[in-house]
Design a protein around this motif. Structure first.
Motif, mmCIF file in Angstrom:
data_model
loop_
_atom_site.group_PDB
_atom_site.id
_atom_site.type_symbol
_atom_site.label_atom_id
_atom_site.label_comp_id
_atom_site.label_asym_id
_atom_site.label_seq_id
_atom_site.Cartn_x
_atom_site.Cartn_y
_atom_site.Cartn_z
ATOM 1 N N VAL A 230 0.712 -1.282 -0.059
ATOM 2 C CA VAL A 230 0.028 0.173 -0.067
ATOM 3 C C VAL A 230 0.854 1.091 0.090
ATOM 4 N N THR A 231 0.817 2.036 -1.134
ATOM 5 C CA THR A 231 1.578 3.452 -1.182
ATOM 6 C C THR A 231 0.767 4.216 -1.873
ATOM 7 N N GLY A 232 0.987 5.716 -1.468
ATOM 8 C CA GLY A 232 0.053 6.724 -2.312
ATOM 9 C C GLY A 232 -1.374 6.756 -2.037
ATOM 10 N N GLN A 233 -2.052 6.096 -0.910
ATOM 11 C CA GLN A 233 -3.338 6.140 -0.718
ATOM 12 C C GLN A 233 -3.809 6.806 0.458
ATOM 13 N N TRP A 234 -5.007 6.934 0.694
ATOM 14 C CA TRP A 234 -5.468 7.276 2.100
ATOM 15 C C TRP A 234 -6.470 6.551 2.616
ATOM 16 N N ILE A 235 -6.409 6.616 3.788
ATOM 17 C CA ILE A 235 -7.618 5.920 4.680
ATOM 18 C C ILE A 235 -8.480 6.771 5.387
ATOM 19 N N SER A 236 -9.623 6.573 5.571
ATOM 20 C CA SER A 236 -10.323 7.724 6.213
ATOM 21 C C SER A 236 -11.151 6.775 7.336
ATOM 22 N N PRO A 237 -10.741 6.853 8.672
ATOM 23 C CA PRO A 237 -11.483 6.164 9.736
ATOM 24 C C PRO A 237 -12.701 7.538 10.180
ATOM 25 N N ASN A 238 -13.663 7.377 9.629
ATOM 26 C CA ASN A 238 -14.777 8.451 9.913
ATOM 27 C C ASN A 238 -15.818 7.937 10.360
ATOM 28 N N GLY A 239 -16.167 6.869 10.692
ATOM 29 C CA GLY A 239 -17.445 6.157 11.322
ATOM 30 C C GLY A 239 -18.679 6.032 10.008
ATOM 31 N N GLY A 240 -18.085 6.311 8.754
ATOM 32 C CA GLY A 240 -18.927 6.182 7.627
ATOM 33 C C GLY A 240 -19.552 7.503 7.064
ATOM 34 N N LEU A 241 -19.141 8.747 7.919
ATOM 35 C CA LEU A 241 -19.709 9.967 7.442
ATOM 36 C C LEU A 241 -19.344 10.159 5.802
ATOM 37 N N ILE A 242 -18.090 9.764 5.623
ATOM 38 C CA ILE A 242 -17.769 9.927 3.952
ATOM 39 C C ILE A 242 -17.599 8.690 3.473
ATOM 40 N N THR A 243 -18.083 8.542 2.365
ATOM 41 C CA THR A 243 -17.750 7.131 1.779
ATOM 42 C C THR A 243 -17.454 7.408 0.397
ATOM 43 N N ILE A 244 -16.395 7.640 -0.204
ATOM 44 C CA ILE A 244 -15.699 7.596 -1.406
ATOM 45 C C ILE A 244 -14.580 6.781 -1.615
#
Ligand SMILES: NC(=O)c1ccc[n+]([C@@H]2O[C@H](COP(=O)([O-])OP(=O)(O)OC[C@H]3O[C@@H](n4cnc5c(N)ncnc54)[C@H](O)[C@@H]3O)[C@@H](O)[C@H]2O)c1
Length: 244
Positions: A230-244
């Protein structure tokens, strides 16, 4: 054996909140942790409470190139190399909107977040080698425009920095990724007005804001060999508020 056994790791802004929780999680996974923070007293307190030996507390402002050169040369002297860098130090934006925000506070936000990420990454690279990992703290503000414009701009820039750097660093076997949390309970958010928080929580599928330890778990995943492809990525731990 911990996931970061004997890995030398440096976390900026680790005197509080997400950085502090990450320092603890890394030490619990047998890392050697350099706790960096503008507030050196907090850094010392955090480093003193960590499991294991060999940890270090260092002060300094991530947006000050001279101070950071000094920090990384201290790291070079003491440890010779660095395995993991977490660019976490950050400041919050006030409630000002585009029409009232000053140029000075806009630029300060960029200096600390993207300037600090650039300065620390560049200073860390000579100490890093194949297998190294860099994790940059972005935010849902940078992903989707939540939050004030200066903060969102700075956090958005971190995503571009991460993508571009990944192309360059891949050949060295060094990975670089972003974590873009939703709202997390830390000293940074404790003054957030309830009128802002309540609707956010209502829109969040998991029905709550996050805890610093939950973000630290995502950072650990990206720092460790568990994410070796995994490189160049983003992970968003946000409780599901944003799902893209
Ligand atoms: N808390 C949230 O809801 C949230 C959400 C998304 C992203 N983030 C990001 O996560 C990171 C950590 O945030 P937090 O909530 O733990 O904040 P926090 O305020 O609890 O901790 C931030 C730490 O960074 C340090 N710091 C600030 N400016 C610095 C500088 N110039 N040089 C060195 N250290 C500096 C502070 O002294 C503090 O210890 C930040 O980058 C923040 O933007 C936080």
């Amino acid at each position: 054996m911990g996931k970061l056994e004997k890995k030398v790791t440096l976390i900026t802004g680790a005197g509080s909140g997400i950085g502090k929780a990450t320092a603890k999680k890394f030490a619990d996974e047998d890392a050697i942790v350099i706790v960096q923070d503008f507030d050196k007293e907090s850094a010392e307190e955090v480093a003193g409470d960590l499991k294991g030996q060999g940890h270090l507390a260092i002060g300094g402002d991530v947006s000050n190139e001279e101070e950071m050169k000094h920090v990384f040369s201290e790291v070079a002297d003491k440890y010779s190399s660095l395995d993991v860098l977490v660019n976490n130090a950050g400041i919050s934006g006030g409630p000002e909107g585009l029409s009232s925000i000053t140029y000075e506070s806009f630029m300060r936000m960029l200096e600390v977040h993207i300037g600090g990420t650039f300065i620390c990454t560049q200073a860390a690279l000579p100490l890093m080698s194949e297998g190294g990992s860099i994790v940059n703290l972005s935010s849902i503000a940078g992903l989707a425009g939540w939050g004030p414009v200066h903060y969102a701009s700075a956090k958005g820039a971190i995503l571009g920095f991460t993508r571009s750097s990944a192309r360059e660093l891949g050949g060295l076997g060094i990975r670089i990724n972003s974590v873009a949390p939703g709202v997390v309970e830390t000293p940074m958010t404790e003054e957030l007005d309830d009128s802002l928080l309540s609707p956010l929580v209502m829109m969040t599928p998991l029905g709550r804001i996050g805890q610093a330890d939950e973000i630290a778990s995502t950072i650990l995943y990206l720092a460790s060999d568990d994410s070796s492809f995994v490189t160049g990525q983003w992970i968003s731990p946000n409780g599901g508020l944003i799902t893209i």
